[in-house]
Design a protein around this motif. Structure first.
Motif, short mmCIF file in Angstrom:
data_model
loop_
_atom_site.label_atom_id
_atom_site.label_comp_id
_atom_site.label_asym_id
_atom_site.label_seq_id
_atom_site.Cartn_x
_atom_site.Cartn_y
_atom_site.Cartn_z
N ARG A 1 27.88 32.63 50.52
CA ARG A 1 27.91 33.85 51.08
C ARG A 1 28.79 33.67 52.14
O ARG A 1 29.39 35.10 52.08
CB ARG A 1 26.88 34.35 51.49
CG ARG A 1 26.43 35.18 49.57
CD ARG A 1 25.09 35.57 49.97
NE ARG A 1 24.54 36.20 48.88
CZ ARG A 1 23.05 36.03 48.57
NH1 ARG A 1 21.97 35.19 49.26
NH2 ARG A 1 22.49 36.04 47.31
N ALA B 1 34.55 45.43 40.63
CA ALA B 1 33.51 46.01 41.60
C ALA B 1 32.88 45.08 42.80
O ALA B 1 32.32 45.18 43.99
CB ALA B 1 32.39 46.94 41.61
N SER B 2 32.77 44.01 41.63
CA SER B 2 31.75 43.15 43.11
C SER B 2 33.17 42.54 43.81
O SER B 2 32.39 41.72 44.97
CB SER B 2 31.09 42.16 42.55
OG SER B 2 31.87 41.08 41.64
N LEU C 1 33.57 44.37 46.98
CA LEU C 1 32.70 44.46 47.84
C LEU C 1 32.92 43.52 48.67
O LEU C 1 33.08 43.63 49.72
CB LEU C 1 31.17 44.31 47.23
CG LEU C 1 29.80 44.54 47.64
CD1 LEU C 1 29.94 45.80 48.52
CD2 LEU C 1 28.83 44.69 46.88
N ARG C 2 33.44 42.24 48.27
CA ARG C 2 32.72 41.28 49.12
C ARG C 2 34.24 41.16 49.43
O ARG C 2 34.24 40.68 51.07
CB ARG C 2 33.53 40.09 47.39
CG ARG C 2 32.59 38.40 48.17
CD ARG C 2 32.68 37.53 47.17
NE ARG C 2 31.35 37.47 45.96
CZ ARG C 2 31.52 37.73 45.09
NH1 ARG C 2 32.61 37.88 44.34
NH2 ARG C 2 30.14 37.09 44.50
N LEU D 1 33.08 43.20 52.53
CA LEU D 1 32.38 42.01 53.34
C LEU D 1 33.30 41.14 54.56
O LEU D 1 32.90 41.20 55.16
CB LEU D 1 31.45 40.84 52.58
CG LEU D 1 30.20 41.65 51.83
CD1 LEU D 1 29.70 41.48 51.36
CD2 LEU D 1 29.18 42.32 52.94
N LEU E 1 31.75 49.35 56.17
CA LEU E 1 31.70 48.86 54.29
C LEU E 1 32.08 50.46 54.01
O LEU E 1 32.35 50.11 52.59
CB LEU E 1 30.09 48.01 53.84
CG LEU E 1 30.36 46.78 54.80
CD1 LEU E 1 28.87 46.54 53.96
CD2 LEU E 1 31.38 45.82 54.36
N LEU F 1 35.40 50.65 51.41
CA LEU F 1 34.50 51.05 49.58
C LEU F 1 35.52 52.21 49.38
O LEU F 1 35.86 52.32 47.67
CB LEU F 1 33.11 50.66 49.93
CG LEU F 1 32.50 49.30 49.92
CD1 LEU F 1 31.40 49.11 49.50
CD2 LEU F 1 33.35 48.79 48.43
#
Lengths: 182, 471
Positions: free
Chosen positions: A41, A120-121, A124-125, A128, A174, A178
């Motif tokens: 992660r 989407a993921s 998001l990553r 981050l 974030l 986004l």
């Protein structure tokens, strides 16, 4: 009948400290995946995450003697892992592209991790990744690992308020990231 | 919706994470255990006086013996196992086995209650520092995948146990008993390896038991110098020394000890040596008992070479490379400088390196001399020729061209003894395990005659027993 698997982490640490290799082996087996996942992660690169996980446990062996029974083993292990990951990132500079690496993971090492909304993921990553290190660490521990702010503050060695503040800042960032993207 | 507090948290928590690869896990585990053992050793060294070494002779004080075969006494052991069975021995032996210290043995080497392993049994049980097993076998936890034992009572802290790591040893199966009436002739291959002794000593000195398959009894015997009489002249290159004595642990049997001493090649007569060092400099060699020890060992060897001998150095890690073209030993400075420059790093590509080493040895081939590749490694050949079979075949093919292979093992945790032995055997060479500098001196300098400068190859010995005297 005696099972080593019944022993608590702290008991295993005690045994390992007195030279019991098997106890150490159990600690390793019990927590390796968790550490690997944390590392992944953090850096998003399979090889690097494996390196970080390995280094974390080697450091753990070296620090066995300094472990204080009154602190939680998990907190201690997390602290070593987070510090190792941070140092690793510093040493290895730029990270490889997350998406690339992740695609590889999906096709190669880890075919069975379920359907993922790729865009989407990965978005998001990316978000981050854009966080400053301190905020990213806080988010990692609180959001991904499900720790309380208090627990995270023990791992990170800062005040609880500082963790809350970092989380607050990270949320705002974030959100902006986004929203701007979509 | 996406900006709701909990939604963000949940989405982050739900990001998929891959699983670690089992190889990486195994590697990490090995690294952890290696470090654990290293620290344990350091601590023991701090906490106690120097362990008396079974071979504490000073190198200066001992004559340089050139031996062909230490296999001698090994043969003796095979001998008893294979052939000398005195009538009524069988009954006696079975008794001895059941009353004997069998539980001790389980730790050292598995013993079936077979006829042949019984005489070996007490010998093994006599290994000095072997701690007794802590618990009866059946109490072993089925959940434990390790070979270790642990006990339930609170008692003293558990003994440090050997984590087997990835040190690999071939399984040992004792020879069965032969009846001389059916097979009066026994044939033995002479073997001059001593790797097992050093490996076992290292484990015992570090306070844990070696793996059972690491204990090869013939090498325990080969290791020592028996001061056999020399052959009288060149016409008889070998001189056997045969002794028969009662078995110390079993009055019903006798031991036959066949020692063979080869011609001592004096320095002046020594053939020219064409040596290629093939050195593993992969990342795993980065430990004090590996690369630095390796450098010192080879430095010592280089010091003893004659000016006409040549040395080349090939290293292998991520990629194989020649770091020193064949160089005369008279240019000692250049050779030593090249050794000095070695650094550990990268993964292991043993296969590619081995090809290059043989190519260099062939380039510089001396039909009159000794042509030998000396491979030094801590174990795995994990890149390059992936298939050990292929590697072995390669080495065997090359042996026909006159280039032989010696293998030196270093360090612990990753040692692939099985492959080392096979490579050495197929390459007409020998395998030794180097744990200390004095061991390096023993193998590379004092015993270079038995290991590097051979006077014979593929030696086999046949012993014919007279069935009239011997069952």
């Amino acid at each position: 009948m005696f099972w080593m698997t019944d022993l608590s982490d702290v008991e295993l640490v005690d045994r390992a400290r007195s030279g019991d290799a098997e106890a150490l082996g159990h600690l390793f087996e019990r927590h390796y995946t968790m550490v690997f996942r944390l590392a992944w992660r953090w850096c998003g690169v399979h090889d690097d995450a494996e390196d970080i996980a390995q280094e974390t446990f080697v450091k753990l062996v070296r620090k066995l003697k300094t472990f204080r029974r009154r602190s939680s083993f998990k907190t201690w292990l997390y602290r070593i892992a987070v510090n190792t990951a941070r140092d690793y990132g510093r040493r290895h500079g730029a990270r490889r592209s997350r998406e690339e690496e992740y695609d590889e993971d999906q096709s190669g090492h880890n075919p069975g991790s379920g359907p993922v909304d790729g865009t989407a993921s990965s978005r998001l990553r990316e978000a981050l990744d854009s966080l400053p290190v301190a905020q990213r660490e806080a988010v990692l521990l609180v959001f991904s690992e499900g720790m309380s702010h208090r627990e995270a503050s023990l791992v990170l060695g800062c005040g609880e308020v500082t963790v809350s503040w970092r989380i607050f800042r990270a949320r705002a960032r974030l959100k902006t990231f986004l929203e701007r993207g979509t | 919706m996406t900006d709701s507090k909990d939604d963000l948290k949940r989405r982050i928590a739900d990001l998929p994470v891959p699983e670690p690869r089992p190889e990486a896990r195994g590697k990490a585990r090995d690294a952890v255990m290696t470090e654990f053992r290293r620290l344990g050793r350091e601590e023991r060294i701090k906490g106690m006086a120097r362990v008396a070494r079974p071979t504490g002779k000073t190198p200066e004080g001992r004559p340089v013996m050139r031996k062909l075969a230490y296999a001698t006494a090994g043969l003796a052991f095979c001998g008893i196992a294979a052939a000398i069975v005195i009538p009524n021995f069988l009954n006696f032996r079975l008794k001895a086995t059941s009353s004997g210290s069998r539980s001790n043995l389980d730790n050292i080497r598995s013993t079936e209650v077979t006829t042949s392993s019984a005489p070996l049994a007490d010998f093994e049980a006599a290994v000095p520092t072997a701690p007794p097993p802590r618990m009866a076998k059946k109490a072993k936890s089925p959940a434990s995948k390790q070979r270790m034992r642990y006990s339930n009572e609170p008692g003293p802290p558990p003994l440090p146990q050997e984590y087997v790591g990835r040190d690999r040893f071939e399984k040992i199966t004792p020879n069965p008993v032969k009846v001389t009436a059916e097979e009066p002739v026994s044939t033995f291959s002479v073997d001059v390896d001593t790797a097992s002794y050093a490996f076992v000593r290292r484990a015992l000195n570090a306070g844990h038991l070696p793996q059972k398959n690491a204990v090869r009894i013939e090498e325990m015997i080969n290791y020592f110098d028996y001061d056999y009489p020399l052959p009288s002249d060149r016409s008889a290159p070998f001189r056997p020394t045969v002794t028969i004595f009662p078995t110390p642990w079993n009055r019903g049997t006798k031991l036959l000890h066949v020692g063979i001493k080869g011609l001592d090649i004096t320095r002046a007569e020594r053939p020219r040596a064409n040596l290629v060092f093939l050195l593993d400099v992969s990342g795993s060699m980065n430990a004090t008992d590996k690369l630095p020890l390796l450098k010192n060992s080879f430095r010592m060897l280089v010091e003893t070479l004659d000016p006409e001998d040549t040395v080349a150095i090939v290293v292998y890690a991520g990629a194989a490379g020649t770091i020193l073209e064949p160089t005369k030993a008279s240019e000692r400075g250049r050779i030593l400088a090249a050794l000095e420059r070695l650094r550990a790093g990268g993964s292991t590509a043993g296969g590619a390196g081995i090809r290059r080493a043989y190519a260099l040895a062939e380039e510089n081939f001396d039909p009159e001399g000794v042509n030998r590749v000396i491979l030094a490694t801590d174990g795995d050949f994990n890149v390059g020729i992936r298939n050990p079979e292929e590697l072995k075949n390669f080495v065997e093919r090359k042996r026909k061209s006159g280039v032989y292979l010696s293998v030196l093992g270093f360090g612990q945790g990753n040692l692939n003894d099985e492959l080392m032995q096979k490579l050495a055997q197929n390459g007409n060479g020998n395998a030794a395990y180097i744990d200390t500098l004095s061991e390096a001196r023993k193998v590379l300098v004092d015993e270079a005659g038995g290991t590097l400068f051979t006077i014979a190859k593929d030696v086999k010995i046949q012993v014919e027993f007279n069935p009239a005297d011997l069952a």
